[in-house]
Write a protein that holds these residues in place. Structure first.
Motif, PDB file in Angstrom:
ATOM      1  N   VAL A 151       0.815  -1.253  -0.052  1.00 51.95           N
ATOM      2  CA  VAL A 151       0.030  -0.198   0.052  1.00 51.95           C
ATOM      3  C   VAL A 151       1.050   1.289  -0.016  1.00 51.95           C
ATOM      4  O   VAL A 151       1.950   1.074  -0.211  1.00 51.95           O
ATOM      5  N   HIS A 152       0.247   2.569   0.233  1.00 50.80           N
ATOM      6  CA  HIS A 152       1.129   3.530   0.442  1.00 50.80           C
ATOM      7  C   HIS A 152       2.247   3.605   1.465  1.00 50.80           C
ATOM      8  O   HIS A 152       1.762   3.311   2.498  1.00 50.80           O
ATOM      9  N   HIS A 153       3.344   3.912   0.980  1.00 52.36           N
ATOM     10  CA  HIS A 153       4.429   3.792   2.043  1.00 52.36           C
ATOM     11  C   HIS A 153       5.292   4.886   1.868  1.00 52.36           C
ATOM     12  O   HIS A 153       6.047   4.925   0.820  1.00 52.36           O
ATOM     13  N   PRO A 154       5.582   6.314   2.512  1.00 54.62           N
ATOM     14  CA  PRO A 154       6.398   7.314   2.249  1.00 54.62           C
ATOM     15  C   PRO A 154       7.462   6.843   2.732  1.00 54.62           C
ATOM     16  O   PRO A 154       7.835   6.902   4.037  1.00 54.62           O
ATOM     17  N   VAL A 155       8.631   6.597   2.056  1.00 57.66           N
ATOM     18  CA  VAL A 155       9.945   6.004   2.570  1.00 57.66           C
ATOM     19  C   VAL A 155      11.053   7.223   2.896  1.00 57.66           C
ATOM     20  O   VAL A 155      11.313   7.865   1.799  1.00 57.66           O
TER      21      VAL A 155
ATOM     22  N   HIS B  20      13.116   4.256   7.065  1.00 57.60           N
ATOM     23  CA  HIS B  20      11.693   3.713   7.594  1.00 57.60           C
ATOM     24  C   HIS B  20      10.514   4.439   6.891  1.00 57.60           C
ATOM     25  O   HIS B  20      10.740   5.323   5.995  1.00 57.60           O
ATOM     26  N   CYS B  21       9.314   3.768   6.924  1.00 60.56           N
ATOM     27  CA  CYS B  21       8.075   4.369   6.525  1.00 60.56           C
ATOM     28  C   CYS B  21       8.122   5.624   7.480  1.00 60.56           C
ATOM     29  O   CYS B  21       7.865   5.631   8.537  1.00 60.56           O
ATOM     30  N   HIS B  22       7.427   6.836   6.554  1.00 59.89           N
ATOM     31  CA  HIS B  22       6.987   7.921   7.332  1.00 59.89           C
ATOM     32  C   HIS B  22       5.381   7.888   7.268  1.00 59.89           C
ATOM     33  O   HIS B  22       4.935   8.964   7.890  1.00 59.89           O
ATOM     34  N   ASN B  23       4.743   6.907   7.163  1.00 62.27           N
ATOM     35  CA  ASN B  23       3.440   6.567   7.892  1.00 62.27           C
ATOM     36  C   ASN B  23       3.676   6.292   9.321  1.00 62.27           C
ATOM     37  O   ASN B  23       4.336   5.389   9.435  1.00 62.27           O
ATOM     38  N   ALA B  24       3.247   7.420  10.079  1.00 60.81           N
ATOM     39  CA  ALA B  24       3.963   7.243  11.450  1.00 60.81           C
ATOM     40  C   ALA B  24       3.474   6.096  12.097  1.00 60.81           C
ATOM     41  O   ALA B  24       4.105   5.425  13.010  1.00 60.81           O
ATOM     42  N   GLU B  25       2.200   5.412  11.883  1.00 62.03           N
ATOM     43  CA  GLU B  25       1.767   4.235  12.505  1.00 62.03           C
ATOM     44  C   GLU B  25       2.529   3.138  11.825  1.00 62.03           C
ATOM     45  O   GLU B  25       2.806   2.073  12.586  1.00 62.03           O
ATOM     46  N   HIS B  26       2.735   2.958  10.737  1.00 65.74           N
ATOM     47  CA  HIS B  26       3.607   1.871  10.124  1.00 65.74           C
ATOM     48  C   HIS B  26       4.950   2.013  10.721  1.00 65.74           C
ATOM     49  O   HIS B  26       5.448   1.024  11.156  1.00 65.74           O
ATOM     50  N   GLU B  27       5.592   2.947  11.093  1.00 64.37           N
ATOM     51  CA  GLU B  27       6.963   3.198  11.370  1.00 64.37           C
ATOM     52  C   GLU B  27       6.627   2.774  12.927  1.00 64.37           C
ATOM     53  O   GLU B  27       7.514   1.861  13.405  1.00 64.37           O
TER      54      GLU B  27
ATOM     55  N   GLY C   5       6.779  -1.601  13.221  1.00 65.81           N
ATOM     56  CA  GLY C   5       7.680  -2.252  12.628  1.00 65.81           C
ATOM     57  C   GLY C   5       8.638  -1.685  11.568  1.00 65.81           C
ATOM     58  O   GLY C   5       9.640  -2.284  11.105  1.00 65.81           O
ATOM     59  N   MET C   6       7.869  -0.711  10.689  1.00 62.90           N
ATOM     60  CA  MET C   6       8.596  -0.618   9.442  1.00 62.90           C
ATOM     61  C   MET C   6       9.712   0.449   9.558  1.00 62.90           C
ATOM     62  O   MET C   6       9.419   1.359   8.971  1.00 62.90           O
ATOM     63  N   MET C   7      10.764  -0.007  10.089  1.00 60.38           N
ATOM     64  CA  MET C   7      12.104   0.703  10.228  1.00 60.38           C
ATOM     65  C   MET C   7      13.199  -0.178  10.164  1.00 60.38           C
ATOM     66  O   MET C   7      13.147  -1.373  10.471  1.00 60.38           O
TER      67      MET C   7
END
Ligand SMILES: [Cu+2]
Length: 525
Positions: free
Chosen positions: A451-455, A507-514, A517-519
């Motif tokens: 899905v969308h991930h601002p990296v 990391h992903c800068h969708n802060a909830e994703h971050e 785990g998304m780091m």
């Protein structure tokens, strides 16, 4: 992948449970929004009534030895974000956004942060070319006074059994030193604590930091009152006026994460610019430089500026995350993902006096379609200009310069037997080095998204080489530090890892994703 894992992904995307779709089918739908929206429980004001605030510029407490020293106290404060509603917030120096720091390129700045909040904090200067010790690694905690004995029971340490022997923990105050040996641009500072970055930013821990230099000053761009920073962020409000947020642990101390419907990201139903809901700003009929930051946790915007008679004004992009473009790029519609910045010039001279120019988000609906407005108040002289050549110092890395190519998949998955967001199949672990590179190496990274991930990469700027095998989009121009991966997309970037050795992050800068785990760790040796 097991069926159990597939179900985890479906739950995280909020799709499979309802429709029985496989993740591949979910991908094929290319959801336009990644996240779920909270609904405010207080009456919301009409748009374009509240004046646009401009955050105050912080004065240094000292300027000795060619360096500036600032002091910021992180504290709880009450704000009147919605007219007549009192909202308790976590703030830098009592305001949201925090105070703006203005710096000159190459002139070092030390910011002494004092933590008077009830939780540990970490300060990261997003986009800063910063030595690792001051980069705000998520376990380099700044503890509130007297919380030393608590730290073992806070956040990741107890929850996930992660221990980080390299963490540098301080109590009450911490000096962050920024050399700012970098291209002039709009940076922003925000909380980056392990597992709790998203709710801490949501509660107000964000501020702007502008870097300038003589070359940029000499361009003749709109300046003074005609240069406006615009920090766009969505929020939602509970019945008692506080900020609503679906945290599993409202104390934000022990258990990270958000309630299931919001795993893909938390969206608010109120659009704030510089901390004001749908504000309006009076302007001259002249060119303005708008320095736009999307400080939202998860909301994406596609911005356009529309006049009362339905004309769209050109958004003349002059800069990206990491400073000036080589030449202006004209947009009618500007997508902006969380943490991205766009530096644009808008010319109001053709708008009738008294006319309203609305900035709208084409991805929003109902109240979230409006962002803010400009009221053109008066005719005025304008000696500003937008030169055809804005800068000549952009790095020109070529694929052939790259010493290696790496692939990273940004996808939903399972972590700690719950939902997670993973890079290369793994959730973040401070103790694991994911990437080791040598100082000065040029690399190509291929980033693939579900899905969308601002990296976002810490320390370095990069250039976008391609999107799913096609040339970059117009808004990918210049030097970036955050790139918006769209659903199902593979984006190639190229960068040179120079600056400083040490442990950094991407990391992903969708802060909830971050937070979920998304780091990953980036070790520069
Ligand atoms: Cu993400």
């Amino acid at each position: 992948m097991t069926r159990r894992q597939m179900l985890g992904i479906g739950g995280a995307l909020g799709l499979m449970a309802a429709t029985g779709l496989t993740s591949a089918a979910a991908l094929a739908r290319r959801p336009s929004i990644t996240g779920a929206q909270l609904r405010s429980a207080v009456p919301l004001p009409p748009p374009f009534q509240v004046p646009l605030p401009v955050p105050a510029v912080l004065k240094p407490v000292g300027t000795s030895g060619g360096a500036d020293r600032y002091e910021i106290t992180q504290c709880e404060a009450s704000a009147e974000i919605l007219p007549g509603v009192t909202t308790p917030m976590w703030t830098y120096n009592g305001t949201f956004p925090g105070p703006t720091i203005e710096s000159r390129r190459g002139r070092p700045v030390t910011v002494s942060h004092r933590n008077e909040l009830p939780v540990p904090t970490v300060v990261h200067l997003h986009g800063g070319r910063t030595p690792a010790a001051s980069d705000g690694y998520p376990t380099d905690l700044l503890l509130p006074e007297g919380r030393q004995e608590h730290s073992m029971h806070m956040g990741h340490g107890s929850e996930h059994g992660m221990h980080d022997p390299r963490a540098v923990v301080t109590e009450l105050t911490r000096d962050y030193t920024f050399p700012l040996d970098q291209r002039p641009t709009l940076l922003w500072y925000h909380d980056h604590r392990m597992d709790f970055t998203a709710p801490a930013i949501w509660r107000g821990l964000a501020g702007l930091h502008i870097v300038r230099d003589d070359a940029e000053d000499a361009l003749g761009l709109p300046a003074g009152p005609r240069e406006l920073p615009l920090m766009i962020a969505d929020r939602a409000f509970a019945a008692d006026g506080s900020l609503a947020y679906p945290a599993l642990d409202p104390t934000l101390r022990v258990r990270p994460g958000v309630r299931e419907p919001y795993l893909a990201g938390v969206l608010g139903d109120v659009i704030l610019v510089n901390g004001a809901p749908w504000p309006v700003h009076e302007v001259d009929a002249a060119r303005y430089r708008l320095r736009i930051l999307n400080a939202s946790n998860a909301r994406h915007y596609e911005l356009e500026a529309v006049t009362g008679d339905g004309h769209r004004l050109d958004l003349v992009q002059i800069g990206a995350d990491q400073g000036l473009l080589a030449a202006p790029v004209v947009h009618r519609l500007l997508p902006i993902a969380p943490a991205e910045r766009y530096d644009v010039v808008v010319d109001f001279s053709g708008v009738p006096i008294g006319g309203l120019v609305k900035v709208v988000n084409r991805l929003g609906s109902g109240r979230t379609r409006d962002v803010m407005a400009f009221r053109v108040a008066r005719k005025a002289a304008d000696d500003s200009r937008v030169p055809r050549t804005l800068s000549t110092d952009l790095p020109a890395w070529r694929r052939s310069d790259a010493v290696r190519v790496r692939d990273f998949a940004f996808r939903a998955g399972r972590m700690h037997s719950g939902h997670g967001w993973l890079i290369g199949g793994l959730p973040f672990d401070p103790a694991r080095t994911d990437v080791t590179t040598r100082l000065g190496d040029v690399e190509v990274w291929r980033l693939i998204a579900d899905v969308h991930h601002p990296v976002h990469l810490h320390l370095v700027g990069f250039r976008v080489l391609s999107r799913s095998g096609r040339p970059p989009l117009p808004h990918d121009a210049g030097l970036k530090d955050t790139v918006s991966l769209r659903p199902g997309e593979a984006v190639e970037i190229i960068t040179r890892f120079d600056g400083y050795r040490g442990r950094y992050l991407f990391h992903c800068h969708n802060a909830e994703h971050e937070d979920m785990g998304m780091m990953a760790n980036l070790e520069i040796v």
